[in-house]
Design a protein around this motif. Structure first.
Motif, PDB file in Angstrom:
ATOM      1  N   TYR A   1      -3.854  10.176   0.265  1.00  0.00           N
ATOM      2  CA  TYR A   1      -4.260   9.034  -0.535  1.00  0.00           C
ATOM      3  C   TYR A   1      -3.596   7.761  -0.047  1.00  0.00           C
ATOM      4  CZ  TYR A   1      -5.619  12.797  -3.673  1.00  0.00           C
ATOM      5  OH  TYR A   1      -6.176  13.918  -4.195  1.00  0.00           O
ATOM      6  N   ALA A   2      -4.345   6.669  -0.107  1.00  0.00           N
ATOM      7  CA  ALA A   2      -3.787   5.343   0.121  1.00  0.00           C
ATOM      8  C   ALA A   2      -4.135   4.495  -1.089  1.00  0.00           C
ATOM      9  CB  ALA A   2      -4.377   4.716   1.384  1.00  0.00           C
TER      10      ALA A   2
ATOM     11  N   THR B   1       0.839  -1.188   0.000  1.00  0.00           N
ATOM     12  CA  THR B   1       0.000   0.000   0.000  1.00  0.00           C
ATOM     13  C   THR B   1       0.875   1.240   0.000  1.00  0.00           C
ATOM     14  OG1 THR B   1      -1.723  -1.150   1.242  1.00  0.00           O
ATOM     15  CG2 THR B   1      -1.838   1.242   1.180  1.00  0.00           C
ATOM     16  N   VAL B   2       0.611   2.140  -0.916  1.00  0.00           N
ATOM     17  CA  VAL B   2       1.375   3.386  -1.024  1.00  0.00           C
ATOM     18  C   VAL B   2       0.541   4.513  -0.439  1.00  0.00           C
ATOM     19  CG1 VAL B   2       2.399   5.039  -2.621  1.00  0.00           C
ATOM     20  CG2 VAL B   2       2.619   2.583  -3.046  1.00  0.00           C
ATOM     21  N   TYR B   3       1.129   5.288   0.444  1.00  0.00           N
ATOM     22  CA  TYR B   3       0.466   6.405   1.109  1.00  0.00           C
ATOM     23  C   TYR B   3       1.033   7.713   0.594  1.00  0.00           C
ATOM     24  CZ  TYR B   3      -0.949   2.652   4.219  1.00  0.00           C
ATOM     25  OH  TYR B   3      -1.458   1.490   4.715  1.00  0.00           O
ATOM     26  N   THR B   4       0.159   8.613   0.194  1.00  0.00           N
ATOM     27  CA  THR B   4       0.567   9.919  -0.290  1.00  0.00           C
ATOM     28  C   THR B   4       0.172  10.971   0.730  1.00  0.00           C
ATOM     29  OG1 THR B   4       0.244   9.212  -2.563  1.00  0.00           O
ATOM     30  CG2 THR B   4       0.346  11.583  -2.166  1.00  0.00           C
ATOM     31  N   GLY B   5       1.130  11.829   1.089  1.00  0.00           N
ATOM     32  CA  GLY B   5       0.879  12.827   2.116  1.00  0.00           C
ATOM     33  C   GLY B   5       1.206  12.271   3.492  1.00  0.00           C
ATOM     34  N   THR B   6       0.813  13.023   4.477  1.00  0.00           N
ATOM     35  CA  THR B   6       1.145  12.644   5.858  1.00  0.00           C
ATOM     36  C   THR B   6       0.139  11.654   6.414  1.00  0.00           C
ATOM     37  OG1 THR B   6       2.138  14.809   6.216  1.00  0.00           O
ATOM     38  CG2 THR B   6       1.555  13.533   8.163  1.00  0.00           C
ATOM     39  N   TRP B   7       0.641  10.499   6.852  1.00  0.00           N
ATOM     40  CA  TRP B   7      -0.172   9.465   7.491  1.00  0.00           C
ATOM     41  C   TRP B   7       0.492   9.086   8.794  1.00  0.00           C
ATOM     42  CZ3 TRP B   7      -4.537   6.776   5.461  1.00  0.00           C
ATOM     43  CH2 TRP B   7      -4.946   7.213   4.192  1.00  0.00           C
ATOM     44  N   GLY B   8      -0.285   9.019   9.841  1.00  0.00           N
ATOM     45  CA  GLY B   8       0.260   8.572  11.113  1.00  0.00           C
ATOM     46  C   GLY B   8       0.082   7.075  11.293  1.00  0.00           C
ATOM     47  N   THR B   9       0.736   6.549  12.305  1.00  0.00           N
ATOM     48  CA  THR B   9       0.633   5.125  12.623  1.00  0.00           C
ATOM     49  C   THR B   9       0.166   4.966  14.058  1.00  0.00           C
ATOM     50  OG1 THR B   9       2.379   4.540  11.069  1.00  0.00           O
ATOM     51  CG2 THR B   9       1.858   2.931  12.790  1.00  0.00           C
TER      52      THR B   9
END
Length: 812
Positions: free
Chosen positions: A656-657, A628-636
């Motif tokens: 985006y994911a 899975t590719v994440y675009t922009g800021t994603w937290g965990t």
């Protein structure tokens, strides 16, 4: 058991077709006897809702006041001495022969058998009245049973949808009785057509009530047309419907006592469909020498409506032609004088064990006639004298006719009889293959209570042996039987008919039973392609996943598909199966194992054809950290409630994911809707599928899903040129949080094995807003799972929302 063999069956057969009609000495028929023409309007009818009428009738009681038996003496008597039934009164030559059937036939039809059976209307359901006059009509969706006093509508499985008094459906006046109801299914017009006799206490105000449904739903609206007969009671009504006309017939009795002659009527379908004032034409005959008109139920297209009737002791034939405004009786023939057909003879009263007779059970009248594709069959009960005693016998006569004004070419009799046994009240139907299906009641004085028997003349095969269908266990304590038995061709089975027949209830009263009779020697067709879809679970499974396997319906023109044999092979092992009536089955399958299904269709008599084979597929579980590719800021986020122990989330619009594959078949997204949740957009194959709002004032489970076509090359998002198949989730609100669970569960919807299960490389693409990003491509089908279906409602601005618990899935 009495078989249709030379020892018990004699048939009179015809020579070449006559040039002119022949009749008995000095006998006039419908074309020459004195008569009064009928030509009058009867109004636009009364609208009746079957359901509303049934509701209104609850709690109301009316005695059906079934008519006493009205039987004009037309001269029929018992046989004068010993001999087979085929010995006709005028000495016509008789020989043993085969009954003719149209041909040639590609496949010979096997003997008929019963495949469906359920209880019909009983005397206990209706009234203390007899006879029941059982009748049945069948459409592709409904079964309509009638007896004196009741109409029962069910589905084809026998589940009752509606029961109501005949007086309610036929709009019978409160001070009138009713009797002899019959309803037919008209497949040409997709409507139901019925008739019932009504009369007041002195039989000075009598009608035939013609009822026609406004649609194919018999529980819906009907129009009832009262056709007045003044002080002539129209007994023993007959009804037929064809592409152009409805035909009604009756035996008329002055004040319900004195027979004055028969009547036939014509109603144009064009008039009915137009909804204008109904016009009725026809003729009433001023003669007591003939009667008992039986208009043949028309199951195929014909110019005219053929009619069988009794003239003296002879069976006669004529056709009703023209329209209601210009009706004609044409093409009249004395079937005995012309072809040597059996004369009518008065049967004895059937006797049951214990010397219990049914005193007025039967007479010689023709009870029914049916026409299809050049052959007409009619039935009656007659007398067989074995040299010592008289026994009732069942008579089945075939007339070869085109019903278009041309002369009939033959008449052939078949008689079911045996010394020591009564056979009476026969019925006949013709299936779409041209097989004539016979039923009758038998009883004897020593061991057999009234029992229904089944036989026939099968297309391409000839005579079928009679077999017992259902037996009574006690004697009938009434005095009348019949007056007929209903047999209706099945519009959903070329080799099928339905029967409503009479038996004896445990208390000695009458009851009826409904059966579906089938002749089918051909296996059904192949089921359609097999596909799989995952059933969205309430929680993410770790061992098994519920998979719905579906297939296209198979076809079986003769009896219909009754069930499917669903067989499954696990990890290449032997197939094991179960039966199911539908075209899908849901089963739990173990993640990480291989499965293959094959489906076979089974028809109503048990014929099975070769199976349709499905693909081999593997339910597989992936975490959101894989591919899975994440675009922009994603937290965990982490926690034991997440699959794999973690989750990814975004709280800013424009994030985006993306997961990309070459073999995805469908996508499902599952999440929790709550007051703190946001919204997101979904793109599949670069195609916008919708904006999903997860906002709700109450917490609930919902999902969104999308089916996708087979593998093909396409854009990664809206602008890239990737060979993969992307699914993109995009957050849409700057105040919402949007999260993807770290667990991944892949949907088992692949239609073929994937040769390179983990071929990974990197490529460049663009998101739907034009930004570039790197993606990983996986040669796997894809599914996003959360918990259950989600609605596609719009978001509510100004609220902070989130989307926890998202998962991904594929099947290998």
């Amino acid at each position: 058991m009495v078989l249709l063999a030379s020892a018990t069956v004699l048939m009179a057969t015809a020579s070449t077709a006559p040039v002119v009609a022949r009749s008995g000495p000095g006998r006039a028929g419908v074309t020459t006897a004195p008569h009064r023409d009928i030509a009058r309007a009867v109004g636009r009818g009364v609208k009746v809702s079957a359901r509303a009428a049934a509701n209104d009738a609850r709690g109301q009681h009316r005695d059906p006041n079934v008519l006493d038996k009205l039987h004009p003496d037309l001269g029929a008597r018992s046989t004068s001495g010993p001999g087979a039934p085929a010995e006709s009164a005028d000495g016509a030559d008789v020989q043993t022969t085969r009954v003719s059937t149209p041909g040639p036939w590609i496949v010979a039809q096997p003997d008929p058998e019963v495949v469906t059976q359920f209880p019909g209307i009983a005397e206990a359901d209706v009234c203390s009245c007899e006879p029941p006059d059982p009748w049945i009509a069948v459409s592709p969706t409904h079964i309509v049973q009638t007896t004196n006093g009741m109409v029962r509508i069910s589905n084809r499985s026998g589940t009752t949808l509606l029961s109501e008094p005949t007086w309610a459906l036929f709009d019978v006046p409160a001070d009138h009785g009713d009797s002899d109801p019959r309803i037919l299914w008209d497949a040409v017009h997709g409507r139901w057509v019925g008739v019932v006799v009504t009369y007041n206490g002195s039989a000075t105000d009598n009608t035939l009530q013609l009822a026609i449904s406004e649609t194919g739903d018999p529980t819906g609206a009907w129009t009832v047309y009262p056709i007045g007969f003044a002080n002539y009671l129209p007994d023993y009504p007959g009804i037929s419907t064809s592409s152009s006309k409805i035909v009604l017939t009756s035996d008329d009795f002055l004040n319900g006592v004195t027979y004055v002659g028969p009547t036939w009527l014509v109603i144009d379908w064009s008039n009915v469909l137009a909804g204008t004032t109904l016009f009725v034409g026809g003729a009433s005959y001023d003669t007591t020498g003939f009667g008992h008109f039986r208009p043949a139920i028309s199951l195929s297209t014909a110019v005219n409506t053929p009619v069988i009737y009794q003239n003296g002791t002879s069976p006669w034939y004529f056709e009703i032609s023209g329209t209601a405004h210009a009706p004609l009786a044409v093409n009249e023939y004395d079937l005995n004088a012309t072809f040597g057909a059996l004369n009518f003879s008065a049967p004895p009263d059937p006797v049951q064990p214990g010397a219990i007779g049914i005193s007025t059970a039967v007479d010689e009248r023709p009870t029914d006639a049916v026409f299809r594709s050049g052959q007409l069959w009619f039935v009656s009960t007659g007398d067989y004298n074995d040299g010592v005693d008289d026994w009732a016998y069942a008579r089945y006569t075939q007339v070869a006719t085109s019903a278009n004004g041309s002369a009939p070419t033959s008449a052939t009799d078949l008689a079911l009889f045996a010394s020591g046994t009564h056979f009476f009240m026969p019925g006949v139907g013709i299936d779409a293959h041209g097989s004539a299906i016979f039923v009758a009641t038998k009883t004897d004085p020593t061991s057999t209570y009234p029992t229904t028997v089944l036989g026939g003349v099968m297309a391409g095969s000839g005579l079928a042996s009679f077999v017992d269908v259902e037996a009574s266990t006690v004697a009938y304590t009434g005095t009348r039987w019949g007056d007929f038995v209903g047999v209706a061709a099945d519009p959903l089975g070329a080799g099928a008919v339905w029967v409503e027949h009479e038996l004896v209830a445990g208390d000695g009263t009458w009851r009826t039973s409904v059966i579906r009779v089938v002749s089918d020697g051909a296996a059904p067709g192949l089921p359609g392609a097999i596909t799989q879809t995952v059933v969205v679970p309430a929680t993410l499974p770790s061992v098994n996943v519920s998979v719905k396997t579906s297939w296209g319906a198979a076809a079986d023109p003769d009896s219909g598909v009754a069930a499917y044999l669903v067989e499954r092979s696990d990890d290449g092992g032997a197939y094991a199966g179960v039966r199911t009536p539908g075209t899908s089955i849901t089963q739990p399958l173990r993640i990480g194992h291989a499965f293959r299904y094959r489906i076979s269709a089974i028809d109503a008599v048990g014929n099975v054809d070769a199976p349709t084979n499905g693909p081999t597929y593997h339910p597989t579980l992936y975490q959101q950290t894989s591919g899975t590719v994440y675009t922009g800021t994603w937290g965990t986020g982490t926690g034991s409630g997440y699959s794999g122990g973690s989750v990814r989330y975004a709280s800013t619009a424009g994030r985006y994911a993306t997961f990309t594959t070459t073999t995805a078949r469908s996508i499902a997204i599952v999440t929790t809707k709550a007051s703190s949740r946001g919204s997101f957009k979904v793109y599949v194959d670069n195609v916008y599928k919708g904006t999903i709002s997860t906002y709700s004032t109450t917490t609930s489970i919902a999902s969104w899903s999308s089916n996708t076509p087979g593998p093909r090359r396409g854009r990664t998002r809206s602008r890239s040129t990737s060979s993969g198949r992307p699914a993109t989730l995009a957050s849409t609100s700057t105040r919402s949080s949007f999260s993807a669970d770290s667990s991944a569960y892949l949907r088992s919807a692949a239609v073929m094995p994937v040769p390179h299960p983990r071929c990974r490389h990197r490529d460049s693409g663009a998101d739907p807003r034009g930004r570039r990003s790197d993606i990983e491509r996986w040669r796997k089908p894809l599914v996003f799972f959360l918990d259950a279906p989600i609605s596609e409602s719009e978001i509510v601005p100004g609220h902070r929302r989130g989307w926890p618990g998202a998962t991904q899935g594929t099947a290998r």
